[in-house]
Design an enzyme around this catalytic site. Sequence first.
Site, mmCIF file in Angstrom:
data_model
loop_
_atom_site.group_PDB
_atom_site.id
_atom_site.type_symbol
_atom_site.label_atom_id
_atom_site.label_comp_id
_atom_site.label_asym_id
_atom_site.label_seq_id
_atom_site.Cartn_x
_atom_site.Cartn_y
_atom_site.Cartn_z
ATOM 1 N N LYS A 21 0.874 -1.184 0.000
ATOM 2 C CA LYS A 21 0.000 0.000 0.000
ATOM 3 C C LYS A 21 0.905 1.226 0.000
ATOM 4 O O LYS A 21 1.326 1.709 1.055
ATOM 5 C CB LYS A 21 -0.901 -0.011 1.243
ATOM 6 C CG LYS A 21 -2.137 -0.880 1.064
ATOM 7 C CD LYS A 21 -2.969 -0.946 2.332
ATOM 8 C CE LYS A 21 -3.790 0.290 2.590
ATOM 9 N NZ LYS A 21 -4.964 0.454 1.703
HETATM 10 N N1 PMP Z 1 -7.548 -2.998 -2.549
HETATM 11 C C1 PMP Z 1 -7.040 -1.772 -2.330
HETATM 12 C C2 PMP Z 1 -6.422 -1.037 -3.458
HETATM 13 C C3 PMP Z 1 -7.111 -1.203 -1.039
HETATM 14 O O1 PMP Z 1 -6.610 0.017 -0.813
HETATM 15 C C4 PMP Z 1 -7.729 -1.928 -0.003
HETATM 16 C C5 PMP Z 1 -7.837 -1.330 1.369
HETATM 17 N N2 PMP Z 1 -6.679 -1.572 2.117
HETATM 18 C C6 PMP Z 1 -8.232 -3.207 -0.288
HETATM 19 C C7 PMP Z 1 -8.123 -3.709 -1.569
HETATM 20 C C8 PMP Z 1 -8.835 -4.046 0.791
HETATM 21 O O2 PMP Z 1 -7.815 -4.482 1.656
HETATM 22 P P1 PMP Z 1 -8.065 -4.770 3.180
HETATM 23 O O3 PMP Z 1 -9.131 -5.777 3.267
HETATM 24 O O4 PMP Z 1 -6.757 -5.293 3.666
HETATM 25 O O5 PMP Z 1 -8.468 -3.493 3.823
#
Ligand code: PMP
Length: 300
Positions: A153
């Site tokens: 991220k």
């Molecule tokens: N895809 C992206 C691009 C994101 O930013 C997120 C949020 N973190 C997710 C998927 C979902 O990930 P998570 O379940 O770990 O929050």
Amino acid sequence: MDMKTKMIWMDGKFVRWHNAKVHILTHAIHYGSAVFEGIHSYKTENGTAIFRLEDHISRLFTSANAMGMKLKFSKQQLKKSILKLVKANKMEDAYIRPIAYYGYGNIGVYPKNVPTNIALITVPWEHYYSKNLRIKTSRYTRHSEKETVYGTKISGNYANSILAMHEARKHGFDEALMLDDDGFVAEGPAENFFAVKNKRLATPNSRSALPGITRKTILEISKDLGIKAYEKKITLNEAKNADELFFCGTATEIAPITYVDNKKIGSGKAGETTTNIKSAYSDIVRGKTRKYEKWLTYAD
Ligand code: PMP
């Protein structure tokens, strides 16, 4: 939304909300050279619980490594500081945002002699979406491994998500659906994607999608619900002809999708499988499912 809380944690110190500032020459402002996490805490019968804290902190370190950042705090120290901050701000249902960023030191792209700073923020949180979503296939593809590091991220990568969101909103949609370079469904701008067909669950195995923690949770709990779940390539056509679709993520939780580009999905309402998963997920994060208590870290 009033995001204001009493304290923000910056580089080891608790600072008042109004004093949580950075210099305009902060490298991350210029180049998106920050990495972050989104974590969710919930009000439970046993106090405030943070969902899958360990997994989120782990991913933060993966992201920091990819960007060549050396964090001045260990995983353990960060976890402790998050718990302290949640308590100091008397948070219950909250969104927790750790962010590590290249700070003040150099204006060039290469962050030579630029320190890495880190901050922890908590924001009171209600439901992200309480309605069913209409989404638009974006003309912008999600980053592949040719442009970024899988599983991270990195703030700069979210410019791509912002473009897709502007495009979707301009056309009257709630969210965007992003494909990968090969034209398969990847994910939403900040959510993972699931399709239900004949009561079976599928999620893209695209390397352009973040391996999300909510996505992983759903794959892990689906067995308990008697639902078969797969990771596979999903075409846009398959998505549009699914019985049910939903987005998932830490902030979003589980959000039914009822239209893709004006094509109605299933009955046009949240489907049974989606609703079952949503309610199982809600029980887990609120500490009502003993088997998955292991995923909760209590702040008190
Ligand atoms: N895809 C992206 C691009 C994101 O930013 C997120 C949020 N973190 C997710 C998927 C979902 O990930 P998570 O379940 O770990 O929050």
